[in-house]
Write an enzyme that holds these catalytic residues in place. Sequence first.
Site, PDB file in Angstrom:
ATOM      1  N   TYR A  74       0.851  -1.186   0.000  1.00 37.35           N
ATOM      2  CA  TYR A  74       0.000   0.000   0.000  1.00 37.35           C
ATOM      3  C   TYR A  74       0.886   1.236   0.000  1.00 37.35           C
ATOM      4  O   TYR A  74       1.866   1.323   0.745  1.00 37.35           O
ATOM      5  CB  TYR A  74      -0.907   0.028   1.240  1.00 37.35           C
ATOM      6  CG  TYR A  74      -1.699   1.314   1.331  1.00 37.35           C
ATOM      7  CD1 TYR A  74      -2.959   1.423   0.767  1.00 37.35           C
ATOM      8  CD2 TYR A  74      -1.151   2.446   1.955  1.00 37.35           C
ATOM      9  CE1 TYR A  74      -3.666   2.609   0.818  1.00 37.35           C
ATOM     10  CE2 TYR A  74      -1.851   3.640   2.009  1.00 37.35           C
ATOM     11  CZ  TYR A  74      -3.106   3.719   1.434  1.00 37.35           C
ATOM     12  OH  TYR A  74      -3.800   4.897   1.476  1.00 37.35           O
ATOM     13  N   GLU A  98      -3.337   7.557  -4.220  1.00 36.21           N
ATOM     14  CA  GLU A  98      -3.260   6.266  -3.539  1.00 36.21           C
ATOM     15  C   GLU A  98      -3.047   5.135  -4.533  1.00 36.21           C
ATOM     16  O   GLU A  98      -3.672   5.115  -5.595  1.00 36.21           O
ATOM     17  CB  GLU A  98      -4.560   6.031  -2.764  1.00 36.21           C
ATOM     18  CG  GLU A  98      -4.494   4.868  -1.805  1.00 36.21           C
ATOM     19  CD  GLU A  98      -5.829   4.655  -1.103  1.00 36.21           C
ATOM     20  OE1 GLU A  98      -5.952   5.018   0.065  1.00 36.21           O
ATOM     21  OE2 GLU A  98      -6.739   4.104  -1.746  1.00 36.21           O
TER      22      GLU A  98
END
Length: 382
Positions: free
Chosen positions: A101, A189
């Site tokens: 992530y 993101e």
Amino acid sequence: MKLEEFQAKKLFDEHGIPVPRGRMVTTVSGAEAAAEELGCPVVVKAQVKTGGRGKAGGVKLARTPREAGEAAGKILGMNIKGFVVERLLVDPALSVAGEYYLGITVDRKRKVPVMMVSASGGMDIEKVAAETPEKIFFHPVDPHKGLRFFEAKEMAFKVFQGKKNALDAASVMVKLWRCMNSLDATLVEINPLARLEDGMIIALDAKMVIDDNALFRHPDLESLRLPSPAELKELEARKHGLSYVRLDGEIGCMVNGAGLAMATMDVIKHLGGTPANFLDIGGSSNPEKVVHAMKLLVSDDNVKVIFVNVFGGITRCDDVANGLVKAVSTVDLKLPMVVRLTGTNEVEGIKILSEHGIKAFGDMTEAAREAILLAGKGGAGR
Ligand code: GDP
Ligand code: MN
């Protein structure tokens, strides 16, 4: 402004971040053709401005162009958290060895951008944050100096194994920061940032939110706005000087002033009815505006009754009444209408309306009860 994955991937690509070379399509045959062109296997992905598409069945692997078409057929039109899928991204499917992530967002408490990195990628990061917060590493970014390579490297070595992987990931971090900073994004993101079996570090997913207040600095980004039908209506309303937000109820409201519009919705709800919209026609009683507002309300199939609530201050009730009479004949109104008029020239206004067979009230609660009754909600008399 939220972007869809295919748009964010394009901007990431322009900033040097590795992304799969996919195609955006809107039809089953388009998906088949894209799969043919890219070579299988491919992943067919719903393009909606929300996460959790994988879990919802909006991301499917296809081994042949035919399967890509079948996947497209299943995903197009799917409703994912209230978003209806109209577009798909067909990406070449890659062999993933690890999922990480990486995200940067604005931390409102610290008042700086904060980068977040985790080896627990591919899943819901909110869940990771809630259950195993120690698995996420945070790094506040000095907005003046920007994210520097040595800082990125330090973060990358916390999460990635091996020098090459860490350096590649650090490079993605710096590029992601530059992308965020130069485009005035409030969120960028990558989940998952994948490590492929051949060792490549690549963004398999992309999320991006652009600060609406900074859009004037990026006129080219404005074209990335992909409004839903409901948003289109709201944009159209704004062009006519109306503030309109559609809701799910049955009573179409036309009100002057945002405060009164809110109060009107509250009163309707309180008496057991359901407002179909928020609509502020503003301070002026310009009849054109009233006509547009009326058109807007009748174009919503849910609307069963129209409730006009006007407080005449600078706006004169007789002007409003004339505007309403014109609007009713212009749109050939078939729905029942309840009007509440009070304030400057209310006697004249109510007279004009009654001459045209339109019933008007001076009291807001009474008028709201009548509207609810006509909508068949049975909330009146409480
Ligand atoms: P989200 O569920 O909306 O976040 O959608 P993602 O784009 O993150 O896709 C969900 C999952 O699909 C990812 O976590 C990956 O595990 C998987 N996925 C997406 N693209 C690929 C790919 O090219 N190859 C493989 N093997 N898996 C992929
Ligand atoms: Mn994802």
